[in-house]
Design a protein around this motif. Structure first.
Motif, mmCIF file in Angstrom:
data_model
loop_
_atom_site.group_PDB
_atom_site.id
_atom_site.type_symbol
_atom_site.label_atom_id
_atom_site.label_comp_id
_atom_site.label_asym_id
_atom_site.label_seq_id
_atom_site.Cartn_x
_atom_site.Cartn_y
_atom_site.Cartn_z
ATOM 1 N N GLU A 62 4.893 -6.205 1.477
ATOM 2 C CA GLU A 62 4.959 -6.922 0.208
ATOM 3 C C GLU A 62 6.116 -6.424 -0.642
ATOM 4 N N GLU A 63 6.360 -5.104 -0.596
ATOM 5 C CA GLU A 63 7.429 -4.538 -1.408
ATOM 6 C C GLU A 63 8.808 -4.981 -0.928
ATOM 7 N N ASP A 64 8.950 -5.334 0.356
ATOM 8 C CA ASP A 64 10.224 -5.862 0.843
ATOM 9 C C ASP A 64 10.483 -7.257 0.276
ATOM 10 N N VAL A 65 9.424 -8.073 0.213
ATOM 11 C CA VAL A 65 9.569 -9.405 -0.383
ATOM 12 C C VAL A 65 9.936 -9.266 -1.860
ATOM 13 N N TYR A 66 9.283 -8.331 -2.537
ATOM 14 C CA TYR A 66 9.583 -8.093 -3.954
ATOM 15 C C TYR A 66 11.033 -7.657 -4.140
ATOM 16 N N ASN A 91 2.414 -9.436 -5.355
ATOM 17 C CA ASN A 91 1.388 -9.167 -6.369
ATOM 18 C C ASN A 91 2.034 -8.855 -7.715
ATOM 19 N N VAL A 92 2.083 -9.839 -8.582
ATOM 20 C CA VAL A 92 2.619 -9.669 -9.936
ATOM 21 C C VAL A 92 1.638 -10.283 -10.929
ATOM 22 N N LYS A 93 1.874 -10.034 -12.211
ATOM 23 C CA LYS A 93 1.010 -10.580 -13.245
ATOM 24 C C LYS A 93 1.071 -12.109 -13.241
ATOM 25 N N LYS A 94 -0.023 -12.701 -13.641
ATOM 26 C CA LYS A 94 -0.096 -14.157 -13.698
ATOM 27 C C LYS A 94 1.019 -14.712 -14.568
ATOM 28 N N ASP A 307 4.533 0.371 -11.646
ATOM 29 C CA ASP A 307 3.564 -0.165 -12.598
ATOM 30 C C ASP A 307 2.968 -1.503 -12.143
ATOM 31 N N ARG A 308 3.518 -2.057 -11.068
ATOM 32 C CA ARG A 308 2.950 -3.310 -10.570
ATOM 33 C C ARG A 308 1.552 -3.065 -10.012
ATOM 34 N N ARG A 309 0.613 -3.891 -10.407
ATOM 35 C CA ARG A 309 -0.743 -3.758 -9.866
ATOM 36 C C ARG A 309 -0.772 -4.199 -8.413
ATOM 37 N N ALA A 311 0.722 -3.194 -5.920
ATOM 38 C CA ALA A 311 2.017 -3.251 -5.245
ATOM 39 C C ALA A 311 1.857 -2.812 -3.793
ATOM 40 N N GLY A 312 2.393 -3.617 -2.894
ATOM 41 C CA GLY A 312 2.340 -3.284 -1.477
ATOM 42 C C GLY A 312 1.095 -3.751 -0.764
ATOM 43 N N GLU A 313 0.082 -4.180 -1.496
ATOM 44 C CA GLU A 313 -1.184 -4.558 -0.878
ATOM 45 C C GLU A 313 -1.278 -6.067 -0.673
ATOM 46 N N MET A 314 -2.359 -6.481 -0.012
ATOM 47 C CA MET A 314 -2.682 -7.893 0.028
ATOM 48 C C MET A 314 -3.196 -8.310 -1.354
ATOM 49 N N PRO A 315 -3.133 -9.596 -1.687
ATOM 50 C CA PRO A 315 -3.634 -10.058 -2.979
ATOM 51 C C PRO A 315 -5.149 -9.862 -3.090
ATOM 52 N N PRO A 316 -5.689 -9.862 -4.307
ATOM 53 C CA PRO A 316 -7.134 -9.702 -4.493
ATOM 54 C C PRO A 316 -7.928 -10.767 -3.739
ATOM 55 N N GLY A 317 -8.954 -10.328 -3.025
ATOM 56 C CA GLY A 317 -9.816 -11.250 -2.288
ATOM 57 C C GLY A 317 -9.292 -11.667 -0.937
ATOM 58 N N CYS A 318 -8.034 -11.359 -0.640
ATOM 59 C CA CYS A 318 -7.399 -11.792 0.609
ATOM 60 C C CYS A 318 -7.756 -10.847 1.755
#
Length: 371
Positions: A62-66, A91-94, A307-309, A311-318
């Motif tokens: 995910e951090e590579d895409v970011y 994974n970024v803020k809405k 500070d990104r929530r 960061a690097g993980e799958m999205p919530p619930g995924c």
């Protein structure tokens, strides 16, 4: 003797197991062929085909895409990538930009390409601008990138490399990197044909030699896939264990010598992160120091934001990580077909044509397993 699909099916049905047999098909292309040809519906009920980790878009960190997004948004690079990568969410803020496609819509110069030669051409056409090729993929797409580097590329072209090797993920599933191997969750393995074409079928010998699990290399036609299923099932029935090559017309011993030479000349094999899974030893490619002048990781600022929530993980619930590892089927994900659809993908497995969730959706599976 060459058999057609019907003949292979008859041979499979004649084996008749009294228990469920799980066969993992590693390759996303295999999963697409299996689903589109309806093979699950014609195989015996005791055969389960388990999609494996063969989707490079799904496991790209995910951090590579970011980082790629920030190179386009902040550093004003021309960012080129294979088309599927443009829709992978981070994974970024809405309300914030979460894909390369959204960055493109916001004014960033993001361009989908089909091959490394497109990246080279764009760099030559724009000599006064930095061009970054976000190169995500397995051995089959990383080898052409290596060839382009070896042949020489424009000074203004750099590579944000996110290449991965396929076999280490399977080795991890088989417990090779754990003190006490656990159950891999499958009884036999169908190895990817295109990777074997590049790297050689014998790369998969470890499945048989170390773990005594039947394995076969398959192509993408139903006949080749069914031949590989029959091979591993017959091995289980007879007690034999060997690596069968059911893609002999393309996958030859030793693989593609030129491609392997190019990879070895331009890239090192390193420990690498797989999205939602973690670090897998010796599973990634990195540019050799000799190509530092074309390494985007060295040329541009590191835009990592602690500070990104998530960061690097799958999205919530995924549950994409569980799908990739063959732990659950796509429609067992909590948000499959609900929050996550191809039109609005939450996880990377719903983005790519090689992602199991996207394939199952395209194949008509529109509800979750608990529905």
């Amino acid at each position: 003797m060459k058999h057609d699909a019907r003949a292979w099916l008859e041979k499979i049905h004649a084996l008749d197991f009294d228990r469920t047999v799980k066969i993992m098909n590693v390759c996303g292309g295999h999963e697409r062929s299996i689903t589109h040809a309806g093979l699950r519906g014609v195989l015996p009920k005791w055969v389960e085909l388990v999609p494996g980790p063969g989707c490079p878009v799904c496991v790209c960190p995910e951090e590579d895409v970011y980082q790629a997004m920030q190179l386009a948004l902040q550093d004003k690079c021309i960012l080129v990538a294979y088309g599927d990568m443009l829709r992978v969410p981070v994974n970024v803020k809405k309300g914030e930009i979460r894909t390369l496609a959204e960055a493109q819509a916001a004014g960033a110069d993001v361009r989908p390409i089909a091959s490394p030669l497109d990246a080279r051409r764009i760099a030559l056409d724009n000599p006064d601008r930095p061009v970054v090729f976000f190169a995500a993929g397995f051995e089959t797409t990383t080898a052409p990138t290596a060839a382009m580097l070896a042949e020489g590329i424009p000074d203004n072209l750099s590579i944000l490399l996110s290449g991965r090797l396929t076999w280490p993920a399977v080795a991890m599933l088989l417990g090779s990197f754990e003190p006490s191997p656990g159950s891999p969750g499958f009884d036999a393995l169908v190895a990817p044909g295109h990777v074997s074409t590049v790297m050689g079928p014998e790369e998969w010998n470890f499945v048989v030699d170390r773990h005594e699990i039947p394995a076969a290399v398959a192509g993408f036609a139903p006949e080749s896939l069914l031949a590989s299923f029959y091979s591993v099932l017959r091995q289980l029935k007879s007690g034999e264990r060997f690596l069968d090559n059911c893609y002999r017309e393309v996958a030859h011993p030793g693989g593609n010598a030129t491609a392997r030479r190019m990879l070895a000349a331009t890239m090192d094999v390193v420990d690498a992160n797989w999205r939602g899974i973690g670090i897998i030893p010796d599973s990634g490619y990195a540019l050799k120091p000799a190509y530092a002048q074309h390494d985007a990781r060295l040329l541009f600022p590191d835009h990592t934001d602690p500070d990104r929530r998530r960061a690097g993980e799958m999205p919530p619930g995924c549950d994409c990580a569980k799908v990739v590892l063959g732990k659950i089927y796509p429609n067992q994900c909590r948000i499959y077909g609900k929050a996550c659809t191809p039109r609005n993908p939450v996880g990377p497995c719903m983005v790519s044509d090689e992602g199991a969730c996207r394939i199952w959706w395209a194949g008509g599976v529109r509800v979750t397993a608990d529905a």
